[in-house]
Design an enzyme around this catalytic site. Structure first.
Site, PDB file in Angstrom:
ATOM      1  N   ILE A 135       0.825  -1.219   0.000  1.00 49.82           N
ATOM      2  CA  ILE A 135       0.000   0.000   0.000  1.00 49.82           C
ATOM      3  C   ILE A 135       0.856   1.265   0.000  1.00 49.82           C
ATOM      4  O   ILE A 135       0.436   2.300  -0.511  1.00 49.82           O
ATOM      5  CB  ILE A 135      -1.016  -0.012   1.169  1.00 49.82           C
ATOM      6  N   ASP A 140       0.367  -0.484   9.393  1.00 54.53           N
ATOM      7  CA  ASP A 140       0.573   0.760  10.152  1.00 54.53           C
ATOM      8  C   ASP A 140       2.076   1.075  10.245  1.00 54.53           C
ATOM      9  O   ASP A 140       2.519   2.202   9.932  1.00 54.53           O
ATOM     10  CB  ASP A 140      -0.040   0.546  11.551  1.00 54.53           C
ATOM     11  N   SER A 170      -8.114  -5.203   9.448  1.00 56.72           N
ATOM     12  CA  SER A 170      -8.437  -6.165  10.522  1.00 56.72           C
ATOM     13  C   SER A 170      -8.000  -7.603  10.234  1.00 56.72           C
ATOM     14  O   SER A 170      -8.150  -8.450  11.117  1.00 56.72           O
ATOM     15  CB  SER A 170      -9.937  -6.184  10.882  1.00 56.72           C
TER      16      SER A 170
HETATM   17  N1  AR6 Z   1       0.697  -3.156   2.197  1.00 56.45           N
HETATM   18  C1  AR6 Z   1      -0.502  -3.792   2.111  1.00 56.45           C
HETATM   19  N2  AR6 Z   1      -0.943  -4.671   3.038  1.00 56.45           N
HETATM   20  C2  AR6 Z   1      -0.141  -4.919   4.084  1.00 56.45           C
HETATM   21  C3  AR6 Z   1       1.112  -4.293   4.259  1.00 56.45           C
HETATM   22  C4  AR6 Z   1       1.533  -3.380   3.253  1.00 56.45           C
HETATM   23  N3  AR6 Z   1       2.705  -2.744   3.324  1.00 56.45           N
HETATM   24  N4  AR6 Z   1       1.663  -4.757   5.422  1.00 56.45           N
HETATM   25  C5  AR6 Z   1       0.785  -5.627   5.947  1.00 56.45           C
HETATM   26  N5  AR6 Z   1      -0.293  -5.738   5.144  1.00 56.45           N
HETATM   27  P1  AR6 Z   1      -2.439  -5.519  10.043  1.00 56.45           P
HETATM   28  P2  AR6 Z   1      -4.990  -5.173  11.477  1.00 56.45           P
HETATM   29  C6  AR6 Z   1      -1.522  -6.542   5.315  1.00 56.45           C
HETATM   30  O1  AR6 Z   1      -1.952  -6.467  11.077  1.00 56.45           O
HETATM   31  O2  AR6 Z   1      -5.264  -6.631  11.414  1.00 56.45           O
HETATM   32  C7  AR6 Z   1      -1.065  -2.716  13.802  1.00 56.45           C
HETATM   33  O3  AR6 Z   1      -0.052  -2.973  14.726  1.00 56.45           O
HETATM   34  C8  AR6 Z   1      -1.478  -7.720   6.238  1.00 56.45           C
HETATM   35  O4  AR6 Z   1      -0.931  -8.845   5.591  1.00 56.45           O
HETATM   36  O5  AR6 Z   1      -1.499  -4.482   9.537  1.00 56.45           O
HETATM   37  O6  AR6 Z   1      -6.090  -4.199  11.165  1.00 56.45           O
HETATM   38  C9  AR6 Z   1      -1.949  -1.562  14.191  1.00 56.45           C
HETATM   39  O7  AR6 Z   1      -1.247  -0.569  14.906  1.00 56.45           O
HETATM   40  C10 AR6 Z   1      -2.961  -7.917   6.545  1.00 56.45           C
HETATM   41  O8  AR6 Z   1      -3.591  -8.649   5.500  1.00 56.45           O
HETATM   42  O9  AR6 Z   1      -3.759  -4.704  10.540  1.00 56.45           O
HETATM   43  C11 AR6 Z   1      -2.980  -2.219  15.039  1.00 56.45           C
HETATM   44  O10 AR6 Z   1      -2.540  -2.379  16.372  1.00 56.45           O
HETATM   45  C12 AR6 Z   1      -3.522  -6.503   6.505  1.00 56.45           C
HETATM   46  O11 AR6 Z   1      -2.509  -5.697   5.900  1.00 56.45           O
HETATM   47  C13 AR6 Z   1      -3.147  -3.577  14.405  1.00 56.45           C
HETATM   48  O12 AR6 Z   1      -1.919  -3.836  13.742  1.00 56.45           O
HETATM   49  C14 AR6 Z   1      -3.865  -5.928   7.853  1.00 56.45           C
HETATM   50  O13 AR6 Z   1      -2.946  -6.402   8.830  1.00 56.45           O
HETATM   51  C15 AR6 Z   1      -4.236  -3.575  13.370  1.00 56.45           C
HETATM   52  O14 AR6 Z   1      -4.450  -4.894  12.926  1.00 56.45           O
END
Ligand code: AR6
Length: 166
Positions: free
Chosen positions: A9, A32, A115
């Protein structure tokens, strides 16, 4: 237009990218962490002024060094088995992010799979919720909603949801 692509992203040259943040808006892991690393310290400096964000709500900052113009930070629900209002909260994240994007005059927006990482929402259940809101709540000037998925499994789930929503 709604599309699903595999990618990172932080590389997306759209008007707004959406961050799957936590309620503090002060950073974390996953998407994030990637957004704050790539965008630089300006983003968290702006986040500090926002006083956090409720689950299901969304708030914008500029995007620092990222190619996007804005980051829209939203807080997805933690998966607790599906009976705790998770689907409505996940829908609300997408609806609010689209509203904020429209208010900012964005024509294009990219969402990660909110999520479905640390927060444990099964992607095959999250994808249809996310895509349904993108179809229903998309409004001018937003013309493009792109879901950017990190893994092939996530891309498959979102591609199916996009095909089924047509
Ligand atoms: N680009 C696109 N997708 C991604 C990327 C990227 N660079 N990196 C990870 N993903 P998550 P949540 C995907 O855990 O479940 C954080 O610590 C990943 O594979 O990032 O909403 C926040 O601060 C997954 O499919 O978000 C919160 O504490 C998706 O993004 C918590 O995590 C979401 O994974 C939020 O958890």
């Amino acid at each position: 237009m709604i599309e699903a692509v595999r990618g990172d992203i932080t590389d997306q040259a759209v008007d707004a990218i959406v961050n799957a943040a936590n309620a503090s808006l002060l950073g974390g892991g996953g998407v994030d962490g990637a957004i704050h690393r790539a965008g630089g310290p300006e983003i968290v400096a702006e986040c500090r002024q926002l006083a956090g964000c409720d689950t299901g709500d969304a708030k914008a900052t500029t995007a620092g060094r990222l190619p996007a113009r804005y980051v829209i930070h939203t807080v997805g629900p933690v998966w607790r088995g599906g009976e705790a209002g998770e689907a409505e909260l996940l829908a609300s994240c997408h609806r609010r992010a689209l509203e904020v994007a429209a208010e900012l005059g964005c024509t294009s927006i990219a969402f990660p799979a909110i999520s479905t990482g640390v927060y444990g929402y099964p992607v095959e259940l999250a994808a249809p919720v996310a895509v349904a809101v993108a179809r229903e709540a998309q409004r001018p000037p937003v013309e493009l909603v792109r879901f950017v998925l990190f893994s092939q499994g996530h891309l498959d789930a979102f591609s199916r949801a996009v095909a089924e929503a047509k």
